[in-house]
Each structure stands twice: as structure tokens, then as C-alpha cells.
Design a protein around this motif. Sequence first.
Motif, mmCIF file in Angstrom:
data_model
loop_
_atom_site.group_PDB
_atom_site.id
_atom_site.type_symbol
_atom_site.label_atom_id
_atom_site.label_comp_id
_atom_site.label_asym_id
_atom_site.label_seq_id
_atom_site.Cartn_x
_atom_site.Cartn_y
_atom_site.Cartn_z
ATOM 1 N N GLY A 1 0.826 -1.195 0.000
ATOM 2 C CA GLY A 1 0.000 0.000 0.000
ATOM 3 C C GLY A 1 0.861 1.246 0.000
ATOM 4 N N TRP A 2 0.234 2.363 0.341
ATOM 5 C CA TRP A 2 0.879 3.670 0.220
ATOM 6 C C TRP A 2 1.768 3.926 1.426
ATOM 7 C CZ3 TRP A 2 -1.677 8.966 1.236
ATOM 8 C CH2 TRP A 2 -0.884 9.992 0.698
ATOM 9 N N VAL B 1 -9.551 1.707 -6.708
ATOM 10 C CA VAL B 1 -9.323 1.849 -8.150
ATOM 11 C C VAL B 1 -7.891 2.313 -8.404
ATOM 12 C CG1 VAL B 1 -10.068 3.052 -10.237
ATOM 13 C CG2 VAL B 1 -11.754 2.349 -8.527
ATOM 14 N N LEU B 2 -7.179 1.588 -9.288
ATOM 15 C CA LEU B 2 -5.782 1.875 -9.612
ATOM 16 C C LEU B 2 -4.958 1.976 -8.338
ATOM 17 C CD1 LEU B 2 -6.116 4.366 -12.605
ATOM 18 C CD2 LEU B 2 -5.842 1.896 -12.655
ATOM 19 N N HIS B 3 -5.002 0.899 -7.603
ATOM 20 C CA HIS B 3 -4.318 0.782 -6.319
ATOM 21 C C HIS B 3 -2.836 1.132 -6.448
ATOM 22 C CE1 HIS B 3 -2.022 -2.006 -3.556
ATOM 23 N NE2 HIS B 3 -2.766 -1.363 -2.670
ATOM 24 N N ASN B 4 -2.358 1.921 -5.494
ATOM 25 C CA ASN B 4 -0.938 2.284 -5.413
ATOM 26 C C ASN B 4 -0.274 1.338 -4.418
ATOM 27 O OD1 ASN B 4 1.549 3.590 -5.266
ATOM 28 N ND2 ASN B 4 0.786 5.343 -4.117
ATOM 29 N N PRO B 5 0.700 0.488 -4.834
ATOM 30 C CA PRO B 5 1.537 0.618 -6.035
ATOM 31 C C PRO B 5 1.214 -0.336 -7.181
ATOM 32 C CG PRO B 5 2.608 -0.829 -4.485
ATOM 33 C CD PRO B 5 1.310 -0.436 -3.846
ATOM 34 N N LEU C 1 -1.081 4.880 -13.578
ATOM 35 C CA LEU C 1 0.191 5.601 -13.570
ATOM 36 C C LEU C 1 1.355 4.722 -13.133
ATOM 37 C CD1 LEU C 1 1.680 8.356 -13.794
ATOM 38 C CD2 LEU C 1 0.994 8.808 -11.424
ATOM 39 N N PHE C 2 1.086 3.715 -12.288
ATOM 40 C CA PHE C 2 2.167 2.949 -11.677
ATOM 41 C C PHE C 2 2.191 1.500 -12.131
ATOM 42 C CE2 PHE C 2 1.165 6.064 -8.145
ATOM 43 C CZ PHE C 2 2.220 6.908 -8.450
ATOM 44 N N GLY C 3 3.414 0.943 -12.169
ATOM 45 C CA GLY C 3 3.604 -0.464 -12.448
ATOM 46 C C GLY C 3 4.322 -1.132 -11.290
ATOM 47 N N TRP C 4 3.962 -2.375 -11.006
ATOM 48 C CA TRP C 4 4.531 -3.145 -9.909
ATOM 49 C C TRP C 4 5.440 -4.196 -10.531
ATOM 50 C CZ3 TRP C 4 5.667 -2.152 -5.315
ATOM 51 C CH2 TRP C 4 5.595 -3.025 -4.228
ATOM 52 N N VAL C 5 6.737 -3.968 -10.431
ATOM 53 C CA VAL C 5 7.725 -4.730 -11.195
ATOM 54 C C VAL C 5 8.535 -5.640 -10.282
ATOM 55 C CG1 VAL C 5 9.803 -4.528 -12.628
ATOM 56 C CG2 VAL C 5 7.885 -2.953 -12.975
ATOM 57 N N ASP C 6 8.723 -6.877 -10.728
ATOM 58 C CA ASP C 6 9.594 -7.816 -10.034
ATOM 59 C C ASP C 6 10.971 -7.733 -10.681
ATOM 60 O OD1 ASP C 6 10.929 -9.926 -8.870
ATOM 61 O OD2 ASP C 6 9.213 -11.288 -8.951
#
Length: 481
Positions: free
Chosen positions: A222-223, A269-273, A416-421
Motif C-alpha cells: 500500500g501507500w 481503483v488503480l491501487h498504489n503501487p 500511472l504505476f507499475g509493480w515490477v519484479d
Amino acid sequence: MSASSSANVAPVALSRNASQPLAQQLAQRFAARIQQRLLLPGARLPSVRDCARHHGVSPYTVVAAYDQLLAQGLLEARKKRGFFVRETRVVPTRAPAVAEMPTASPLPPPVDASALIRGMFQADARRSPGLGTLPAEWLDLGLLQSTLRRLAANADDALLSGYGEPLGDERLRRALSRRLLDIAVQAAPDQIMSTVGATHGLDLITRAFLEPGDAVLVDDPGWAIEYARLSQAGMRLLPVPRGAQGPDMAVMRRLIEEHRPRMYVTVSVLHNPTGATLDLAHAHQVLQLAHEHDLLIVEDDTYALFAPNHAPRLAALDQLRRTIYVSGFSKMLSPAWRVGFVAASPDRMARLTELKLLASLTTSPLMDRAVALCLEQGLLRKHAERISARLVAARQRCVRLVEDAGCRFAATPAGLFGWVDAGVDTERLAPVMMDQGWLIAPGILFSPTRTPGTLMRINFATSQDPKFWQAMARAREALKR
């Protein structure tokens, strides 16, 4: 030697080939000078930009170094003035030489939530894949300037000279009431209160409906700023794993039954991150749990303008009975336009308004009216449509770059954000990239338990430079050795 002049220490030989990150090397050099009394209590350290230029490193490296010194109790930060050597009661009789300085950790955490914010303030968006806002070149500055000019030319005396209304500008609240109907939330203008950004709204909600020691459910990940804010207010955080469709309902139910939390703070909606959006099945289950256990849900919809109107919102399904809705415009318009709002039931709005009056009297009637004009004339809607179209292209480009760098997305790219491994510990990766002038947002920042891992958040708008991903690929290979 005066306190001010003593801060201007000679450049130190920082080694980019050393096992220690540049930030740790720089922090150790300043620590040695403080302990040797070459930097006296009250001495002002160079600004982040001056220090970066002086030592030939990036501003992010200096932010991380100063944060380490703050954590060690050697510095204090003074609002709008900078960093100063802290007064200490015990002075060692013999300070160790620089070479003898002990190393607390070979790879210390590069940033915490506060450091992430400071890094954003210093950031060059072109070298900040972890940035939390749109880069300046994506903003419509002409729209902002023309709106302010029109407002200044036509504003009446009351708008220019008065405090404004406690709830906020009436024209803004009427415009927001119409805007909320687009996402199926019914709220009369007197159920809406303007705030100084969404974060101000979240803070007022915490102070109005929670007491120190209360348990609060939060998304995991989360944020980072919300975790820090709640923890600072004395709340107990109960992390609920967040998946592609929503929270883990089994974990959520168990935590509710065991700890009786007062509130659940979430981004539907469009959860960060991660960029994920709550599905209807999970939304109904969350509301059912809230009804069964008298749970207040705070829905942070900061990225509403980046998302389709039909995306499921808890506030739309519940119509503000057990939900409080929070959103704002800084992410889409400009960080300089700190206008947010809260929508709630009439009884909860009365409590929030009273607290707002005590805390800040009112919000700026001028900024409220400026956003009202953007909403009334459709300017905000058109700007959001242009940004959304541009983000589609940016995401497509980033998908290719991520794959070429040997990384993968841990969640479907959206918003806006991508969650990258990244495939390596991003807490260790962050200082390596910082030393090269790239600011990333490691996954540990988005973990309420500060658990390290291989994930990181990227901003699609600021992660399109192939040079960053090439540097990432090299850094990953070096860390795997």
C-alpha cells in the motif's frame, strides 16, 4: 572556526567501486567530522543540491546520507532552513579515524517514507522512475495559467479578501457533487468538504474517528505515506494482503474477528503501487464485513481521473453509509494545486467540518474556485483524457523495456504505476541505482511490516528512458554474483 563555515568541508574521495553505497560513505565522512568536532553543534550542512554538486553525487545520494545521520541523532532538520548538527551531551574523548568508523550495515535501508517525499522534492523526473507524480512536461501549464488569470480578473471582493466557507467554496462543492454522479456516488454539496489535498482529508478523518491505539486495516502492499501517517498518530496497523481482485478476504475476516479494528483504509481503483482495481465480488464482501462488524471504510480515490468512471467504488455501492470517500486533483493537474475533498454522510461531515475549523479554519477559496472553473468548463476532463491516452503509449513502451531488462510485471500494468519484479532485493538495488543518479521506489516502502523483497514501483511516465533499464540490468547482474 565558525559553525557556518565548518560545514563547508573539503570534497571527500567517494569510491563508486567500494562495497559500501555512496550514501553510506558520505554519511560516515560527515559523522566523523561531527564526532571530531570539526562540525560543531549548530553548524548548517550544505543544501542537498550544493552537497551533491560539491561531492559529485546525485541529490538522492545526499538525501539518503542525511537521513542516515538523522537516524543516528547527529543531525536535526529545521523546517525551511535545512539540516544542522545536533547538540549532543556526551562527546567522545577520541573519535575514531575515518578508516576505523564502524559499519552498522553493509547495505542500510536507502529511504523511508519521509525520505521518499524529500527525494521527490529534489527529483529530476527524467531520472526518477520511482516518482509519485506526473512529470512537469506532462502537465498543461497553459490551462493552469489561463484559469488563474481568468479567476483573478473576475473574482469578487469576498473571494479575494475572505476566509471562505468552512466546507469550502460552494461552486466547487456543487461541481464536485455533479462529478461524483459520474462515478455513481450521490453526495449533496453540503456532504462535501474541500481539503488541502487528499492527504489533508485522510488526516482529518483519522483525527475525527480514531484514537491512539486503535487498530486500522490497511492494504499490503500500500501507500508508504499512509502507513507512516497512521503509525505516527499511534494507530496499530493490520496488513491485509492485496491481490489483483482485492483484499484477501479470509485474512481480513480473521483480523477483524481477532482485533476489532475501527477502520479500513483502502484504494479501490488503480491501487498504489500495483495498479489493480477492486472487482465487484470483493467489493460486496468487504461491505458485508463492514456491516457485520461496524467497520468504517475510508476509500482513497486519488487516481480517480486516471481511471474509467465505471470502475467499482465502495462508496458507489454503499452510498456513503459506511464509507468516506477521499480524492483530489494534485496528481492530475499539478502538485502545486493542493486541492482535495472528502465526501461523507451528514453526521460524519459535521464532525469533520468542526475539526477542520479548529485545525486550519478553511481552505483557500481561490484555489477551490480555480478547480471549480476547471470542472465547470470541462477543462479538467479534456486534460485527463489527453493524459490517459499518453499513459497508454508510455505503458506499452515500459512493458518492452521491463522485459528487455530481464524483469517482469507482478501485476497487470494499469494507470500511472507499475509493480515490477526485479528478481533481486530492491532494498539492496536502490542505493546502487541511487549512486548512478536514478531514484527508484523499492518494495519495502510499500510494506507496512517493512519486509524486503524483489518488487519495486515504477511510474510509467518517468520510466521510459532505455538508459535506466540498461543500468538496471547491469546492477541486477552485479547483485546476483
